[in-house]
Scaffold this motif. Structure first.
Motif, PDB file in Angstrom:
ATOM      1  N   GLN A  28       0.830  -1.212   0.000  1.00  0.00           N
ATOM      2  CA  GLN A  28       0.000   0.000   0.000  1.00  0.00           C
ATOM      3  C   GLN A  28       0.865   1.263   0.000  1.00  0.00           C
ATOM      4  O   GLN A  28       0.433   2.318  -0.435  1.00  0.00           O
ATOM      5  CB  GLN A  28      -0.951  -0.041   1.212  1.00  0.00           C
ATOM      6  N   ALA A  31       0.853   2.487  -3.343  1.00  0.00           N
ATOM      7  CA  ALA A  31      -0.461   2.208  -3.926  1.00  0.00           C
ATOM      8  C   ALA A  31      -0.738   2.936  -5.238  1.00  0.00           C
ATOM      9  O   ALA A  31      -0.621   4.144  -5.320  1.00  0.00           O
ATOM     10  CB  ALA A  31      -1.529   2.590  -2.906  1.00  0.00           C
ATOM     11  N   ALA A  51      -4.995  -2.529   1.648  1.00  0.00           N
ATOM     12  CA  ALA A  51      -4.338  -1.846   0.525  1.00  0.00           C
ATOM     13  C   ALA A  51      -5.398  -1.271  -0.418  1.00  0.00           C
ATOM     14  O   ALA A  51      -5.523  -1.690  -1.570  1.00  0.00           O
ATOM     15  CB  ALA A  51      -3.420  -2.817  -0.217  1.00  0.00           C
ATOM     16  N   GLY A  53      -5.552   1.344  -2.072  1.00  0.00           N
ATOM     17  CA  GLY A  53      -5.111   2.109  -3.247  1.00  0.00           C
ATOM     18  C   GLY A  53      -4.712   1.252  -4.438  1.00  0.00           C
ATOM     19  O   GLY A  53      -4.421   1.771  -5.505  1.00  0.00           O
ATOM     20  N   VAL A  54      -4.652  -0.065  -4.264  1.00  0.00           N
ATOM     21  CA  VAL A  54      -4.277  -0.918  -5.395  1.00  0.00           C
ATOM     22  C   VAL A  54      -5.521  -1.646  -5.891  1.00  0.00           C
ATOM     23  O   VAL A  54      -6.547  -1.661  -5.224  1.00  0.00           O
ATOM     24  CB  VAL A  54      -3.180  -1.947  -5.004  1.00  0.00           C
TER      25      VAL A  54
END
Ligand code: PGA
Length: 238
Positions: A28, A31, A51, A53-54
């Motif tokens: 992250q 990310a 995580a 943001g991925v």
């Protein structure tokens, strides 16, 4: 500069939820939506939360959306869990579970039907046959998939002999990957085409640059957080 996609296939690793969470938290730190984390089914939920943001992907799905199919997981369920992608057709499923290309074809259609983007893995078993048979494999797994849908797919050139855990597995040379990817592009109708097989921080950039891949699929190296972060950095610089 085109986006470069990095698919992390954790396979049947790690063994505990705590390790999965801490690996996801490490990743992250860099990310970006172009990083697609594919943990085992039981960890999808916690990786999604650790995580955010991925992008999230699963490692397989069934070809029906619901019903009496004990033990299977449907594309609709994955979509509702927050998955955007699903890996389909990995050679390990063919070798250990007898999955056929016809089964993969049904899964591709079901995944598209649920709004997931299939990441379809294709590759020959014998290095002396590099690039040969790819068009045939592609036609079998993509039979009945429209041109518009083909353009949404991700295809991965992943020869069995290059997978790190295959006996004697070593990465393809970038020029081998380039030739195979070129053949696949002819029938791909605009799909993104990635390379997979022993990708690590030392060679990822060469597949993106010299191999002309739109991204890489990473197995073992995606379980080593520091190496994976390094790999992402290298890819960014291509
Ligand atoms: P590897 O695995 O990077 O460990 O070779 C690749 C894959 O099977 O996706």
């Amino acid at each position: 500069m085109n986006k470069k996609y990095i698919v992390a296939n954790w396979k049947m690793n790690p063994t505990s939820a705590e390790e999965a969470r801490s690996l996801a938290q490490e990743i992250q730190r860099v990310a970006r939506a172009e990083i697609i984390l594919c943990p085992p089914f039981p960890f999808l939920h916690l990786v999604r939360d650790a995580a955010p943001g991925v992008s999230l992907g699963a490692q397989d799905c069934f070809w029906e959306q619901e019903g009496a199919y004990t033990g299977e997981v449907s594309p609709a369920q994955l979509k509702s869990m927050g998955c955007s992608y699903v890996l389909l057709g990995h050679s390990e499923r063919r070798i250990h579970l007898g999955e056929t290309r016809e089964m993969v074809n049904k899964k591709v259609q079901a995944a598209l039907g649920a709004g997931l983007i299939p990441i379809v893995l294709i590759g020959e078993e014998d290095r002396s046959q590099t690039g040969k048979g790819l068009a045939d494999s592609m036609e079998r797994v993509l039979a009945g998939v429209s041109k518009e849908d083909r353009a949404r797919l991700f295809l991965v050139y992943e020869p069995v002999w290059a997978i790190s855990t295959s006996e004697g597995g070593e990465p393809a040379r970038p020029e081998e990957a380039k030739e195979a990817i070129g053949r696949m592009r002819e029938a791909a109708c605009g799909a993104r085409i990635l390379y997979g097989g022993s990708v690590d921080a030392s060679n990822a950039a060469s597949f993106l640059r010299d191999g002309e891949a739109d991204g890489v699929a990473v197995g073992s190296a995606s379980l080593r957080a520091q190496e994976f972060l390094q790999l992402v950095k290298q890819a960014e610089e291509v």
